[in-house]
Design a protein around this motif. Structure first.
Motif, PDB file in Angstrom:
ATOM      1  N   MET A 186       0.826  -1.192   0.000  1.00 37.39           N
ATOM      2  CA  MET A 186       0.000   0.000   0.000  1.00 37.39           C
ATOM      3  C   MET A 186       0.872   1.258   0.000  1.00 37.39           C
ATOM      4  O   MET A 186       2.054   1.214   0.378  1.00 37.39           O
ATOM      5  N   ARG A 197      -1.019  -5.547   1.709  1.00 35.55           N
ATOM      6  CA  ARG A 197      -2.380  -6.063   1.669  1.00 35.55           C
ATOM      7  C   ARG A 197      -2.407  -7.356   0.870  1.00 35.55           C
ATOM      8  O   ARG A 197      -1.750  -7.481  -0.169  1.00 35.55           O
ATOM      9  N   GLU A 246      -4.213  -7.619   6.096  1.00 38.64           N
ATOM     10  CA  GLU A 246      -3.106  -6.676   5.991  1.00 38.64           C
ATOM     11  C   GLU A 246      -2.005  -7.028   6.979  1.00 38.64           C
ATOM     12  O   GLU A 246      -2.225  -7.702   7.986  1.00 38.64           O
ATOM     13  N   VAL A 305     -14.090  -7.659   0.249  1.00 36.46           N
ATOM     14  CA  VAL A 305     -13.745  -6.502  -0.591  1.00 36.46           C
ATOM     15  C   VAL A 305     -14.610  -6.464  -1.840  1.00 36.46           C
ATOM     16  O   VAL A 305     -15.183  -5.441  -2.184  1.00 36.46           O
ATOM     17  N   SER A 348      -9.358   1.371  -8.945  1.00 36.89           N
ATOM     18  CA  SER A 348      -9.279   2.069  -7.669  1.00 36.89           C
ATOM     19  C   SER A 348      -8.226   3.160  -7.736  1.00 36.89           C
ATOM     20  O   SER A 348      -7.241   3.058  -8.485  1.00 36.89           O
ATOM     21  N   ASP A 384      -7.005   4.174  -4.589  1.00 40.47           N
ATOM     22  CA  ASP A 384      -6.333   4.062  -3.294  1.00 40.47           C
ATOM     23  C   ASP A 384      -6.135   2.631  -2.802  1.00 40.47           C
ATOM     24  O   ASP A 384      -5.665   2.426  -1.675  1.00 40.47           O
ATOM     25  N   LEU A 386      -8.297   0.762  -1.716  1.00 35.08           N
ATOM     26  CA  LEU A 386      -9.281   0.507  -0.666  1.00 35.08           C
ATOM     27  C   LEU A 386     -10.700   0.436  -1.217  1.00 35.08           C
ATOM     28  O   LEU A 386     -11.493  -0.405  -0.800  1.00 35.08           O
ATOM     29  N   HIS A 387     -11.009   1.341  -2.137  1.00 37.05           N
ATOM     30  CA  HIS A 387     -12.363   1.433  -2.695  1.00 37.05           C
ATOM     31  C   HIS A 387     -12.298   1.057  -4.173  1.00 37.05           C
ATOM     32  O   HIS A 387     -11.515   1.640  -4.934  1.00 37.05           O
TER      33      HIS A 387
END
Length: 255
Positions: free
Chosen positions: A99, A105, A118, A131, A164, A166, A168-169
């Motif tokens: 990351m 991750r 993580e 996810v 994505s 980031d 994350l999303h």
């Protein structure tokens, strides 16, 4: 690309064999056991392998699969580190990416969806949870290309694509390798893919079952036979695309 996998004569006129045997250090208990879907990640002089482990030699999915962690300095001799405590159910298809904040991750398949964990050091892992859910899939793979992070997952009808900013999303970005290609043995869906990014180019490697036409044929040599294929990826208007029939030069260079 047409010569990959063939035996060739070396400078002494002898035949080089592609298969070298089983790597050392994998056994953690007695018996004939099996290892599935290894992910190898290099960091600060050490190779880390995360591989699913099943007792015995099953002929169908459904047996308990645990994620094991090994390390190596040479990719041949491996040292067992631990069984990851990130799930009580079957897990497979690990993918590792660092990351932006330095944490690592792992994405993996659990219950036919993509989950994550993580770690700060690649040894101790903390479960995060789901996810990507929705349609069943497997084989998540994450890479960065053309200013975005991408995740591809095998939906057994082609590769589902997510994008994505980031890691994350994730937002749905389309489907690739869902239409048959015209090259030899490339006329079915592209299955369980991985991507190598080299500078301005990204290459996707996948396999086909070239003699499967309906998807539910009786299990025979012909319907189980696999063919490894490669194609180049492109980003057009923020969308990841793959024309598997487009000619390209495969240039894999050491980092």
């Amino acid at each position: 690309m047409g010569t990959y996998g063939k035996r060739r004569a070396n400078k002494h006129g002898q035949r080089d064999e592609g298969y070298r045997g089983t790597i050392e250090g994998l056994d953690i208990e007695w018996g004939r056991n099996t290892f599935w879907a290894p992910e190898i990640y290099w960091h600060e002089g050490t190779y880390h392998m995360y591989v699913s482990y099943i007792r015995g030699v099953p002929d169908r999915w459904g047996h308990q699969a645990d994620m094991l962690h090994y390390t190596s300095s040479n990719l041949i001799k491996w040292t067992f580190q631990s069984k990851l405590k990130i799930s009580d159910t079957n897990i497979i298809d690990a993918c590792i990416y660092q990351m932006p904040d330095g944490m690592f991750r792992m994405w993996f398949k659990e219950s036919n969806h993509t989950y994550a964990a993580e770690s700060s050091d690649l040894y101790e892992w903390k479960r995060i949870g789901p996810v990507i859910e929705g349609r069943w899939h497997e084989g998540p793979n994450v890479f960065r290309f053309e200013g975005f992070y991408w995740m591809i997952v095998d939906e057994w009808r082609g590769q589902g694509v997510y994008r994505s900013n980031d890691l994350l999303h994730w937002e749905r970005n389309g489907l690739i390798l869902d239409q048959p290609g015209s090259r030899e043995d490339d006329g079915t869906n592209g299955l369980h893919a991985d991507v190598v990014v080299q500078g301005e180019h990204a290459y996707i490697f996948y396999f086909t079952h070239p003699e499967r036409t309906n998807g539910n044929e009786e299990s025979t040599y012909g319907t189980r036979r696999s063919s490894i294929q490669a194609a180049e990826l492109e980003v057009v208007g923020g969308v990841l695309i793959c024309n598997r029939d487009k000619p390209f030069d495969l240039k894999l260079l050491p980092e």
